[in-house]
Design a protein around this motif. Structure first.
Motif, short mmCIF file in Angstrom:
data_model
loop_
_atom_site.label_atom_id
_atom_site.label_comp_id
_atom_site.label_asym_id
_atom_site.label_seq_id
_atom_site.Cartn_x
_atom_site.Cartn_y
_atom_site.Cartn_z
N HIS A 11 -5.50 -10.37 -2.45
CA HIS A 11 -4.32 -10.41 -1.59
C HIS A 11 -3.77 -9.02 -1.30
CE1 HIS A 11 -4.21 -14.73 -1.64
NE2 HIS A 11 -4.18 -14.76 -2.96
N THR A 12 -4.48 -7.99 -1.74
CA THR A 12 -4.12 -6.61 -1.38
C THR A 12 -4.93 -6.19 -0.16
OG1 THR A 12 -5.83 -5.61 -2.79
CG2 THR A 12 -3.71 -6.11 -3.83
N PRO A 13 -4.58 -5.07 0.49
CA PRO A 13 -5.42 -4.56 1.59
C PRO A 13 -6.78 -4.11 1.03
CG PRO A 13 -3.22 -3.60 1.65
CD PRO A 13 -3.35 -4.29 0.33
N ASP A 15 4.93 -3.68 2.29
CA ASP A 15 4.05 -4.74 2.76
C ASP A 15 3.18 -5.27 1.62
OD1 ASP A 15 2.61 -6.25 4.99
OD2 ASP A 15 0.96 -5.11 4.11
N LEU A 16 2.67 -4.38 0.78
CA LEU A 16 1.82 -4.78 -0.34
C LEU A 16 2.57 -5.67 -1.32
CD1 LEU A 16 -0.69 -4.59 -2.20
CD2 LEU A 16 0.31 -2.48 -3.12
N VAL A 34 -1.93 2.47 1.78
CA VAL A 34 -1.32 1.14 1.81
C VAL A 34 0.18 1.31 2.00
CG1 VAL A 34 -3.11 0.13 0.34
CG2 VAL A 34 -1.00 0.98 -0.69
N ASN A 35 0.76 0.36 2.67
CA ASN A 35 2.20 0.33 2.88
C ASN A 35 2.83 -0.39 1.70
OD1 ASN A 35 4.67 -1.35 3.87
ND2 ASN A 35 4.52 0.34 5.34
N LEU A 56 -4.12 1.69 -7.48
CA LEU A 56 -2.88 1.42 -6.74
C LEU A 56 -2.04 2.67 -6.56
CD1 LEU A 56 -0.82 -0.46 -5.44
CD2 LEU A 56 0.07 -0.96 -7.73
N LEU A 81 -1.04 4.29 -2.96
CA LEU A 81 0.35 4.51 -2.54
C LEU A 81 0.60 5.99 -2.25
CD1 LEU A 81 2.30 2.23 -5.07
CD2 LEU A 81 2.04 1.85 -2.60
N ARG A 92 3.55 -9.04 0.16
CA ARG A 92 2.37 -9.89 0.29
C ARG A 92 2.00 -10.52 -1.05
NH1 ARG A 92 -3.32 -7.70 2.71
NH2 ARG A 92 -1.86 -6.89 4.26
N LEU A 93 2.04 -9.73 -2.13
CA LEU A 93 1.70 -10.26 -3.44
C LEU A 93 2.68 -11.35 -3.87
CD1 LEU A 93 0.65 -7.02 -5.36
CD2 LEU A 93 -0.84 -8.86 -4.55
N MET A 109 -8.06 -0.30 -0.56
CA MET A 109 -8.14 -0.29 -2.02
C MET A 109 -9.57 0.02 -2.48
SD MET A 109 -5.02 -0.82 -3.03
CE MET A 109 -4.79 -1.63 -4.60
#
Length: 407
Positions: free
Chosen positions: A373-375, A340-341, A336-337, A327, A331, A344-345, A379
């Protein structure tokens, strides 16, 4: 020369927590003497700060809890807020001065724990056992020898890492003219703040009443802001985003917490151990530390009572640290944004499960259910890349965090 069964260096959250546990049965019955070395007033003693964590039911330190919340809120950059009822958990806030008063009251009546005001200049193993060279406020130096030494002081520099971000923040304790806060809800992440070019930012609001709250501006990014930058960010957040109106700033707090995949082993010698943030208690992906150091100090106290080698356990599992490394890298590279991440979680994962995940209390299957549920593409790409990346020395000294956790 001073001698003790156990010496605890530093009276922050980790040092005070360990001393508190060693003063309680059954550990207190086994240890004849414990010395807690507390830095005198000055630059080595951190300013008052806030520690937050979540737990179910009554806790060991509830007498020091300033406020607690059953509801959490996360706000995306645009659109409706994400509200969660985290029962049976509670999100709890402890102020360091309240915590210190609680522990000091307990230690004042202790027959075996002595609090000593001094600065530890060196801590090392010697052929005759571990010892610390301490400097008294009057300028005299003494050697402190113990069977075991637990060092909670911040590291002078971070070990080599593949990724290191800073969680840095500035907060105001505010009092408003109008009743603008919901005392039953903590705003964990409010992403309606301007986002930096590299990293992410959010607001953090912990109401203690309709008119009072701790309001912070936080960034996960490579570099801290100037004091002027933090003040401007907070002015914008309180005035333009929260629309608080007239307010009084009654106190402030500022901090930097390393978010790193560096290895932070708790053993610093045969009988010298690190605890707290220096011993890996901080969760790399969030900056929370208080719960991790409680796991460490609870295990140390149990080991000493049972006569075992009191090596502080890893506060977070190898699986949790591996996921955090992915992660952090995702980042840091911008794959990943961040807003948004996290939104979403909190939208798609039950919040109690997500909090257990962040505490490392989920099973492998639950971890996979969170991960889906992550991109997934970015990832997975990061996970494949990570083992080939070199660990590089930190280019700067490790920041001294004024509190052990943040949102």
């Amino acid at each position: 020369m001073l001698t003790a069964d156990v010496a605890v260096i530093g009276a922050g959250a980790a040092g005070l927590s360990l001393a508190h546990r060693l003063n309680a049965p059954p550990s207190a019955a086994r240890l004849r003497s414990v010395i807690l070395v507390d830095a005198p007033p000055g630059p080595l003693r951190p300013a008052p700060r806030t520690w937050c964590f979540w737990e179910s039911g009554p806790g060991r330190f509830d007498a020091a809890v300033r406020s607690q919340w059953r509801h959490l809120r996360v706000r995306p950059p645009v659109g409706p807020a994400i509200d969660s009822d985290i029962a049976p958990l509670r999100y709890k806030m402890i102020r360091s001065d309240d915590f210190e008063s609680l522990v000091a009251h307990d230690l004042a009546r202790s027959p075996n724990v002595r609090r000593l005001q001094a600065t530890a200049e060196t801590v090392e193993d010697t052929p005759t056992g571990p010892q610390a060279l301490i400097l008294r406020p009057d300028g005299t130096r003494e050697v402190l020898r113990a069977r075991w030494i637990f060092d909670s002081r911040p590291l002078e520099s971070l070990p080599p890492a593949r990724t290191t971000l800073l969680q840095h923040f500035h907060g105001w304790f505010v009092r408003t003219d109008r009743p603008v806060f919901d005392p039953g809800t903590a705003e964990l992440m409010d992403f309606r703040t301007p986002q930096p070019a590299d990293g992410l930012s959010f607001g953090y609001v912990l109401p203690t009443g309709p008119h009072e709250a701790l309001v912070e501006y936080t960034e996960f990014s490579p570099r801290p802001l100037t004091r002027t930058g933090y003040e401007a960010a907070l002015h914008h957040y309180t005035a333009d985003v929260l629309a608080l109106g007239d307010l009084e700033v009654t106190a402030t707090e500022t901090g930097r917490i390393p978010m790193t995949d560096a290895s932070l082993p708790p053993r610093a010698g045969t009988s010298v151990f690190r605890i707290g943030a220096a011993g890996g208690a901080t969760r790399p992906s969030t900056g929370y530390t208080f719960a991790g150091l409680q796991r460490q100090t609870r295990a140390v106290a149990a080991a000493l009572h049972q006569g075992r080698d009191p090596v502080p356990p890893a506060a977070h599992s190898a699986r949790a640290r591996a996921m955090d490394a992915v992660l952090l890298r995702a980042l840091a590279t911008g794959r990943v944004n961040g807003p948004d991440l996290f939104c979403r979680l909190f939208t798609r994962v039950p919040t109690t499960r997500l909090l257990r995940f962040l505490d490392g209390h989920t099973t492998l299957l639950e971890d996979l259910s969170v991960g889906r549920h992550t991109p997934v593409g970015p990832m997975l790409r990061t996970a494949v890349e990570l083992p080939r990346l070199p660990r590089r020395p930190s280019p700067r000294p490790a920041p001294r965090p004024p509190r052990s956790e943040s949102a």
